[in-house]
Design a protein around this motif. Structure first.
Motif, PDB file in Angstrom:
ATOM      1  N   PHE A  36      11.655 -43.000  -5.580  1.00 20.45           N
ATOM      2  CA  PHE A  36      10.975 -44.193  -5.042  1.00 20.45           C
ATOM      3  C   PHE A  36       9.538 -44.255  -5.569  1.00 20.45           C
ATOM      4  CE2 PHE A  36       8.170 -46.021  -1.812  1.00 20.45           C
ATOM      5  CZ  PHE A  36       8.674 -47.301  -1.753  1.00 20.45           C
ATOM      6  N   ARG A  37       8.861 -43.114  -5.512  1.00 17.15           N
ATOM      7  CA  ARG A  37       7.467 -43.093  -5.999  1.00 17.15           C
ATOM      8  C   ARG A  37       7.415 -43.437  -7.486  1.00 17.15           C
ATOM      9  NH1 ARG A  37       3.803 -40.217  -2.864  1.00 17.15           N
ATOM     10  NH2 ARG A  37       4.764 -39.792  -0.858  1.00 17.15           N
ATOM     11  N   ILE A  38       8.348 -42.844  -8.243  1.00 18.42           N
ATOM     12  CA  ILE A  38       8.327 -43.066  -9.692  1.00 18.42           C
ATOM     13  C   ILE A  38       8.649 -44.526 -10.019  1.00 18.42           C
ATOM     14  CG2 ILE A  38       9.520 -42.500 -11.866  1.00 18.42           C
ATOM     15  CD1 ILE A  38       9.870 -39.623 -10.734  1.00 18.42           C
ATOM     16  N   ILE A  65       8.100 -33.829   2.871  1.00 11.95           N
ATOM     17  CA  ILE A  65       8.453 -34.278   1.516  1.00 11.95           C
ATOM     18  C   ILE A  65       7.347 -35.172   0.951  1.00 11.95           C
ATOM     19  CG2 ILE A  65      10.043 -35.859   0.313  1.00 11.95           C
ATOM     20  CD1 ILE A  65      12.314 -34.548   2.015  1.00 11.95           C
ATOM     21  N   ASN A  66       6.866 -36.098   1.773  1.00 14.07           N
ATOM     22  CA  ASN A  66       5.779 -36.984   1.313  1.00 14.07           C
ATOM     23  C   ASN A  66       4.577 -36.167   0.869  1.00 14.07           C
ATOM     24  OD1 ASN A  66       7.398 -39.081   2.059  1.00 14.07           O
ATOM     25  ND2 ASN A  66       6.240 -39.627   3.905  1.00 14.07           N
ATOM     26  N   PHE A  67       4.265 -35.152   1.656  1.00 12.14           N
ATOM     27  CA  PHE A  67       3.105 -34.304   1.351  1.00 12.14           C
ATOM     28  C   PHE A  67       3.320 -33.556   0.035  1.00 12.14           C
ATOM     29  CE2 PHE A  67       0.962 -30.155   1.746  1.00 12.14           C
ATOM     30  CZ  PHE A  67      -0.354 -30.595   1.832  1.00 12.14           C
ATOM     31  N   GLU A  68       4.512 -32.966  -0.119  1.00 12.97           N
ATOM     32  CA  GLU A  68       4.808 -32.220  -1.352  1.00 12.97           C
ATOM     33  C   GLU A  68       4.678 -33.130  -2.572  1.00 12.97           C
ATOM     34  OE1 GLU A  68       8.728 -30.485  -1.010  1.00 12.97           O
ATOM     35  OE2 GLU A  68       8.149 -29.210   0.658  1.00 12.97           O
ATOM     36  N   ILE A  69       5.156 -34.359  -2.444  1.00 17.56           N
ATOM     37  CA  ILE A  69       5.118 -35.277  -3.596  1.00 17.56           C
ATOM     38  C   ILE A  69       3.680 -35.765  -3.837  1.00 17.56           C
ATOM     39  CG2 ILE A  69       5.962 -37.486  -4.504  1.00 17.56           C
ATOM     40  CD1 ILE A  69       8.629 -36.893  -3.083  1.00 17.56           C
ATOM     41  N   ASP A  70       2.947 -36.048  -2.760  1.00 19.50           N
ATOM     42  CA  ASP A  70       1.531 -36.445  -2.920  1.00 19.50           C
ATOM     43  C   ASP A  70       0.774 -35.391  -3.717  1.00 19.50           C
ATOM     44  OD1 ASP A  70       1.834 -38.715  -1.427  1.00 19.50           O
ATOM     45  OD2 ASP A  70       1.055 -37.844   0.442  1.00 19.50           O
ATOM     46  N   GLU A  71       0.964 -34.146  -3.316  1.00 21.79           N
ATOM     47  CA  GLU A  71       0.249 -33.039  -3.993  1.00 21.79           C
ATOM     48  C   GLU A  71       0.637 -32.955  -5.464  1.00 21.79           C
ATOM     49  OE1 GLU A  71       0.736 -29.257  -1.973  1.00 21.79           O
ATOM     50  OE2 GLU A  71      -1.409 -29.509  -1.540  1.00 21.79           O
ATOM     51  N   GLN A  91      -0.890 -35.784  -7.518  1.00 22.81           N
ATOM     52  CA  GLN A  91      -2.319 -35.547  -7.780  1.00 22.81           C
ATOM     53  C   GLN A  91      -2.515 -34.526  -8.893  1.00 22.81           C
ATOM     54  OE1 GLN A  91      -4.236 -34.596  -4.052  1.00 22.81           O
ATOM     55  NE2 GLN A  91      -3.552 -36.538  -3.184  1.00 22.81           N
ATOM     56  N   ALA A  92      -1.704 -33.461  -8.856  1.00 19.24           N
ATOM     57  CA  ALA A  92      -1.835 -32.412  -9.882  1.00 19.24           C
ATOM     58  C   ALA A  92      -1.419 -32.953 -11.249  1.00 19.24           C
ATOM     59  CB  ALA A  92      -0.980 -31.201  -9.505  1.00 19.24           C
ATOM     60  N   ALA A  93      -0.279 -33.633 -11.300  1.00 18.94           N
ATOM     61  CA  ALA A  93       0.239 -34.105 -12.593  1.00 18.94           C
ATOM     62  C   ALA A  93      -0.699 -35.137 -13.222  1.00 18.94           C
ATOM     63  CB  ALA A  93       1.639 -34.686 -12.409  1.00 18.94           C
ATOM     64  N   GLU A  94      -1.302 -35.971 -12.360  1.00 20.69           N
ATOM     65  CA  GLU A  94      -2.210 -36.995 -12.908  1.00 20.69           C
ATOM     66  C   GLU A  94      -3.434 -36.389 -13.576  1.00 20.69           C
ATOM     67  OE1 GLU A  94      -2.561 -41.247 -11.086  1.00 20.69           O
ATOM     68  OE2 GLU A  94      -2.528 -39.800  -9.451  1.00 20.69           O
ATOM     69  N   LYS A  95      -3.807 -35.192 -13.098  1.00 24.16           N
ATOM     70  CA  LYS A  95      -4.988 -34.530 -13.694  1.00 24.16           C
ATOM     71  C   LYS A  95      -4.610 -33.734 -14.940  1.00 24.16           C
ATOM     72  CE  LYS A  95      -7.591 -33.974  -9.428  1.00 24.16           C
ATOM     73  NZ  LYS A  95      -7.003 -33.299  -8.278  1.00 24.16           N
TER      74      LYS A  95
END
Ligand SMILES: Cc1ncc(C[n+]2csc(CCOP(=O)(O)OP(=O)(O)O)c2C)c(N)n1
Length: 339
Positions: free
Chosen positions: A37-39, A306-312, A315-319
């Motif tokens: 969904f996020r992707i 799950i939302n928290f795991e994906i948020d984290e 954030q990491a992947a974007e950096k």
């Protein structure tokens, strides 16, 4: 309206997996759905994804139910709607998100979006294309297991459209002739892009094709994760004990467009309504709740986690860094030495 309802809808398998496996299944199905969904609905629309996006919304039970009990030394050849396979095999959320965002930390180190993602250290074989050419590859993997006398199994996934291609038939034939330990799993979501089933095959079921190759073919409700687990467990056990390959046809439905840029306007609205009622995650949540294994509150807490795991991970992947121009020439051909 062709809906392919199965008698199996009302006949549950006799045995269930252990409670821990059931709860793991719920986690991986919900994780798959939220990640995709996020992707598809967030990152793609924010212009953060490199290339196209193909998700398996509504089909989550198939990869999760069939991969959950695999051994780590078994091999998996997923296709483009099998995110659960990557997650269960241990590819991290950050690696997957970095892959979609073209980062150096992705599985292909920024060389591709989601069409050729794999990790051989996890026996996750990247697909060449999503249209069935992983079938001969899986047959070859199975043959290598057999020639080495190993009791390993390979799982190979594809869509219904893939089963009308020549390489699918050649691979299935070879697998059956050599009795290799491979379980072939069809995500029959009833459309190959915009082509409905009856426009691309003259038999009613994909499983009907198995008989022509001397292989058992089983039809199951792909939106019932327990049915998927049950059929996959039997086929895996059969393959592992030397009795050869099997084909499992999972009837399901793609609850979104073929890709993020497709509005699925060619799909009759009633079909979406019909399959929404059979959502694999909601059905499974109901089953676990009825059996006292979870509660609405625990399901909500799981979703928050799950939302928290994906948020984290986002954030990491974007950096994470993008690849250097010189990186495009690395890892293209094998440069190491054979062990
Ligand atoms: C060799 C090849 N032909 C055509 C395409 C375009 N294409 C990508 S997916 C797809 C449909 C696949 O249908 P199916 O196997 O049923 O899988 P689904 O996408 O429905 O899950 C097509 C035609 C392609 N990627 N490669």
């Amino acid at each position: 309206m062709k809906t392919n309802i199965l008698a199996r809808d009302t006949v549950p398998p006799i045995t269930l997996p252990p409670d821990k496996t059931l709860l793991d299944m719920l986690y991986y199905m919900k994780l798959t759905r939220e990640l995709e969904f996020r992707i598809e609905r967030k990152l793609y629309r924010q212009g953060k994804i490199v290339g196209g996006v193909y998700v398996g919304r509504g089909q989550e039970a198939i990869a999760v139910g069939s991969c959950i009990d695999l051994r780590q030394d078994d091999a998996v050849c997923p296709s483009h709607r099998d995110m659960g396979a990557f997650l269960i095999r241990g590819m991290t959320l950050r690696t997957i998100l970095a892959q979609y965002m073209g980062r150096k930390t992705g599985a292909t180190k920024g060389k591709d979006s989601n069409m050729h993602m794999g990790d051989l250290s996890k026996n996750l074989v990247a697909f060449v294309s999503m249209l069935g050419d992983n079938v001969p590859v899986a047959a070859g993997i199975g043959l290598s297991f057999k020639m080495r006398g190993q009791d390993r199994v390979a799982l190979c996934f594809f869509g219904d459209g893939a089963t009308s291609r020549g390489d699918w038939h050649e691979g299935i034939n070879m697998a059956s002739v050599f009795k290799v330990p491979v379980v072939f799993i069809c995500n029959n979501n009833q459309y190959a892009y915009s082509t409905p089933l009856e426009r691309q095959m003259a038999v009613e079921n994909v499983a009907d094709r198995a008989e022509a190759y001397g292989m058992p073919g089983e039809i199951i409700d792909g939106n019932d994760i327990v049915a998927v687990w049950d059929a996959a467990s039997r086929a895996i056990e059969r393959a592992r004990s030397g009795h050869g390959p099997a084909l499992i046809e999972c009837k399901t439905f793609r609850m979104t467009g073929h890709s993020a840029h497709d509005d699925a306007g060619y799909v009759p609205h009633e079909l979406f309504e019909f399959w929404k009622e059979r959502d694999p995650i909601h059905r499974f949540e109901q089953l676990l709740t009825d059996r006292g294994l979870t509660t609405p509150t625990a399901i909500e807490e799981l979703q928050q986690r799950i939302n928290f795991e994906i948020d984290e991970a986002i954030q990491a992947a974007e950096k994470d860094p993008l690849p250097e121009p010189a990186d495009c020439l690395r890892d293209v051909y094998f440069e190491g030495t054979e062990e």
